[in-house]
Design an enzyme around this catalytic site. Structure first.
Site, mmCIF file in Angstrom:
data_model
loop_
_atom_site.group_PDB
_atom_site.id
_atom_site.type_symbol
_atom_site.label_atom_id
_atom_site.label_comp_id
_atom_site.label_asym_id
_atom_site.label_seq_id
_atom_site.Cartn_x
_atom_site.Cartn_y
_atom_site.Cartn_z
ATOM 1 N N ALA A 51 0.704 -1.374 -0.053
ATOM 2 C CA ALA A 51 -0.004 0.091 -0.061
ATOM 3 C C ALA A 51 0.858 1.177 0.034
ATOM 4 C CB ALA A 51 -0.948 -0.074 1.263
ATOM 5 N N ASN A 54 -3.980 2.717 -5.839
ATOM 6 C CA ASN A 54 -3.225 1.621 -5.249
ATOM 7 C C ASN A 54 -3.692 0.951 -4.039
ATOM 8 O OD1 ASN A 54 -0.901 2.324 -6.797
ATOM 9 N ND2 ASN A 54 0.375 3.160 -5.451
ATOM 10 N N TYR A 63 -5.170 9.035 2.993
ATOM 11 C CA TYR A 63 -4.751 7.589 3.413
ATOM 12 C C TYR A 63 -5.684 6.755 4.458
ATOM 13 C CZ TYR A 63 -1.536 4.340 5.850
ATOM 14 O OH TYR A 63 -1.103 3.190 6.634
ATOM 15 N N SER A 93 0.091 18.966 6.968
ATOM 16 C CA SER A 93 -1.429 18.753 6.988
ATOM 17 C C SER A 93 -1.654 17.499 6.998
ATOM 18 C CB SER A 93 -1.986 19.418 5.536
ATOM 19 O OG SER A 93 -1.438 18.711 4.586
#
Ligand code: UDP
Length: 328
Positions: free
Chosen positions: A74, A91, A140, A283
C-alpha cells in the site's frame, strides 16, 4: 503456502522473515516500487508484479497452493495522500479490490490486512480502542477504512475470513541489522532523526510545536516492527485454528511519545546531538494517536516486548550498519 503481497517493504519483509523462521512456506508478490529486492528473505519464493495485475495474480494462484494472504502492499504517507489522493484510492482501494476478487475466484478465504490508526483520525479518547469512532482526516486513512469495509462486506457475502490489524507507528528494525526501515524518499520521524545524527541530512524539522499536547508536539505510539510481525503470526494461527472468522485488533504499545521525546531518545541512544528546526504543521496530522491494544493481548496472548529505547537502538543499529545502502 502463504502469499505475502508487499513482502519487500518495511513491515512485510519483517513478517516474511518471521514466517520463515516459524517453518512456513512463503511466496512474495511485490512490484518493488517502494520495497527492496534484497529485503526479501532468500528462503521465500518471489514474483515481481502488481497486486492490481490480474495476470500476476492468476499466475500465483495457479502455480502455488495458497491458503492465506497477508497484505502489506500500500501507499502509506499521510502528507502525500493529501496532495495526491488519486494514487491512494488507486493503489490502496482499487488494487486491493482486484486482489480480493481474485482470492474469491480461487477460493482463498483467509486474509490478514494491514490497516492503520489513521482510520481513527481526530478523537477525544485518551486511548484509542477498536470501538473508537472511525473518522479519518486524510485520504490515506480513508483509503484504508474503505478497504476495511470492503473486507467486511466480503466476509458477509463470500465468507472471507479476516483479521484487520490497525497499526500505530511501526518503528525499529530486526536486531540482525539486515532488514529495517528504508524508504525513498524517507518521510518518517525516527529514520530522519537518525540520518541527521549520522550526518546524512543537515537538520530535522519538527512539524509544529503548537499542538494541544504537553510540549506542543504531536504524540504517537511507536511499536517495534518485530512486535507487529509477531501479531501477524498469532492472528493467522488463530484464524486457521478456527478460533474466530473475523477480527479487528489495534497494535500499539499503549505509550505515547511526543516528537521532541523521540528526538531526545535518538540523541541518547546514539550519544550524538541533532540539529533540530521547528517548522509548520504537516497537513493531515492528528495531535495524538495512542493505542489501547488490550484485546489482542487478552485474546491472542500477544505481548509487545520492545520499549522505545530498544526500538531506537535497533533502528540506529540498522542505519549505522547500512549507511551506504540507505543514503539519499
Ligand atoms: N514528524 C516531524 N518531522 C518529520 C517527520 C515527522 O515532526 O520530519 C512528525 C509527524 O508530524 C508526526 C510524527 O512525527 O507527528 C510521526 O510521523 P511519521 O511520518 O513518522 O508517522 P505517521 O504518524 O505520519 O504515520
Amino acid at each position: 503456502m502463504i502469499l505475502v503481497v508487499g513482502g519487500a517493504g518495511y513491515i512485510g519483509s519483517h513478517v516474511v522473515k518471521k514466517l520463515l523462521d516459524n517453518g512456513k512456506n512463503v511466496v512474495v508478490l511485490d512490484n518493488l516500487t517502494t520495497g527492496h529486492r534484497k529485503s526479501i528473505d532468500a528462503r521465500a519464493d518471489f514474483l515481481e508484479g502488481d497486486i492490481g495485475s490480474k495476470k500476476s495474480l492468476d499466475e500465483l494462484f495457479l502455480k502455488y497452493d495458497i491458503e492465506s494472504v497477508m497484505h502489506f502492499a500500500a501507499s502509506s504517507l499521510v502528507g502525500e495522500s493529501v496532495k495526491n489522493p488519486a494514487k491512494y484510492y488507486e493503489n490502496n482501494v482499487s488494487n486491493t479490490l482486484t486482489l480480493l476478487t481474485k482470492m474469491m475466484e480461487y477460493n482463498v478465504k483467509n486474509f490478514i490486512f494491514s490497516s492503520t490508526a489513521a482510520t481513527y483520525g481526530l478523537t477525544e479518547d485518551e486511548l484509542i480502542t477498536e470501538e473508537t469512532t472511525l473518522n479519518p482526516i486524510n485520504p490515506y486513512g480513508r483509503s484504508k477504512l474503505m478497504i476495511e469495509q470492503i473486507v467486511q462486506d466480503f466476509h458477509v457475502a463470500y465468507q472471507l475470513n479476516y483479521v484487520i490489524l490497525r497499526y500505530f507507528n511501526a518503528a525499529g528494525a530486526d536486531p540482525s541489522g539486515i532488514i529495517g526501515e528504508n524508504h525513498d524518499p524517507e518521510t518518517h520521524l525516527i529514520p530522519l532523526v537518525l540520518k541527521n545524527l549520522l550526518g546524512e541530512r543537515e537538520s530535522i524539522t519538527i512539524f509544529g510545536e503548537d499542538y494541544d499536547t504537553f510540549d506542543g508536539t504531536c504524540i504517537r505510539d511507536y511499536i517495534h516492527v518485530n512486535d507487529l510481525a509477531e501479531a501477524h503470526i498469532l492472528s493467522l494461527e488463530a484464524l486457521l485454528a478456527n478460533r474466530f472468522k473475523s477480527k479487528v485488533y489495534n497494535l500499539g504499545n499503549g505509550n505515547g511519545y511526543s516528537v521532541k521525546e523521540i528526538v531526545d531518545m535518538c540523541e541518547r541512544v546514539s550519544s550524538r546531538k541533532a540539529n533540530v528546526l521547528i517548522g509548520d504543521r504537516r497537513s493531515g496530522d492528528p495531535s495524538k494517536l495512542v493505542a489501547d491494544a488490550t484485546i489482542i493481548k487478552k485474546e491472542l496472548n500477544w505481548k509487545p516486548v520492545f520499549n522505545l529505547e530498544k526500538i531506537i537502538e535497533h533502528a540506529w543499529n540498522y542505519h549505522s550498519q547500512n549507511q551506504e545502502m540507505i543514503k539519499q
